[in-house]
Write a protein that holds these residues in place. Structure first.
Motif, short mmCIF file in Angstrom:
data_model
loop_
_atom_site.label_atom_id
_atom_site.label_comp_id
_atom_site.label_asym_id
_atom_site.label_seq_id
_atom_site.Cartn_x
_atom_site.Cartn_y
_atom_site.Cartn_z
N MET A 179 57.53 -53.47 -31.86
CA MET A 179 56.83 -54.74 -32.05
C MET A 179 57.66 -55.91 -31.55
SD MET A 179 55.03 -54.37 -35.72
CE MET A 179 53.57 -53.38 -35.95
N MET A 180 58.97 -55.85 -31.77
CA MET A 180 59.85 -56.92 -31.27
C MET A 180 59.79 -57.00 -29.74
SD MET A 180 61.11 -58.48 -33.80
CE MET A 180 62.74 -59.14 -33.86
N GLU A 181 59.78 -55.83 -29.09
CA GLU A 181 59.67 -55.80 -27.63
C GLU A 181 58.33 -56.38 -27.18
OE1 GLU A 181 60.30 -51.73 -26.52
OE2 GLU A 181 62.43 -51.78 -27.04
N GLU A 182 57.28 -56.06 -27.92
CA GLU A 182 55.95 -56.59 -27.59
C GLU A 182 55.92 -58.11 -27.74
OE1 GLU A 182 51.33 -56.07 -29.09
OE2 GLU A 182 52.78 -54.49 -29.57
N ILE A 183 56.56 -58.61 -28.80
CA ILE A 183 56.64 -60.07 -29.01
C ILE A 183 57.37 -60.73 -27.86
CG2 ILE A 183 57.72 -61.86 -30.45
CD1 ILE A 183 57.06 -60.08 -32.89
N GLN A 184 58.49 -60.14 -27.46
CA GLN A 184 59.26 -60.69 -26.34
C GLN A 184 58.43 -60.72 -25.06
OE1 GLN A 184 62.20 -62.20 -26.46
NE2 GLN A 184 62.23 -61.83 -28.67
N ALA A 185 57.68 -59.64 -24.82
CA ALA A 185 56.84 -59.57 -23.62
C ALA A 185 55.75 -60.64 -23.67
CB ALA A 185 56.21 -58.18 -23.49
N LEU A 186 55.12 -60.82 -24.82
CA LEU A 186 54.08 -61.84 -24.96
C LEU A 186 54.64 -63.24 -24.80
CD1 LEU A 186 52.02 -60.31 -27.90
CD2 LEU A 186 51.30 -60.50 -25.51
#
Length: 92
Positions: free
Chosen positions: A75-82
């Motif tokens: 989820m942290m990686e997804e947040i960074q990507a967004l």
């Protein structure tokens, strides 16, 4: 001889009581001896079950913690990507 209140008097009383208990243990009847053996065996089995239960619970919790940590990282990686996509759109 110890006088009540003098250092060690309580210890001497404790030793006398302990010796009396020891004498009683030597004079157990067969029935009492069997009861004691059964109780000790039952306690041993209960302790084994309890330890196994604790071990299983520990394994479950460590596995769950690892799974949640992995999910959190995803989820942290997804947040960074967004955030990166959002930043790129605002710059354009």
């Amino acid at each position: 001889m110890f006088v009540r209140g003098e250092k060690g008097a309580d210890t001497m009383q404790h030793l006398r009581k302990w010796k009396q208990k020891e004498k009683c243990h030597h004079s157990l009847t067969e029935d009492e001896s069997e009861k004691k053996k059964r109780r000790l065996q039952k306690n041993k089995e209960a302790a084994h079950v309890y330890r196994k239960k604790q071990k299983d619970l520990f394994k479950y919790l460590t596995d769950r913690a690892a799974m949640l940590e992995k999910e959190n990282n995803t989820m942290m990686e997804e947040i960074q990507a967004l955030k990166a996509v959002s930043t790129a759109k605002t710059k354009v």
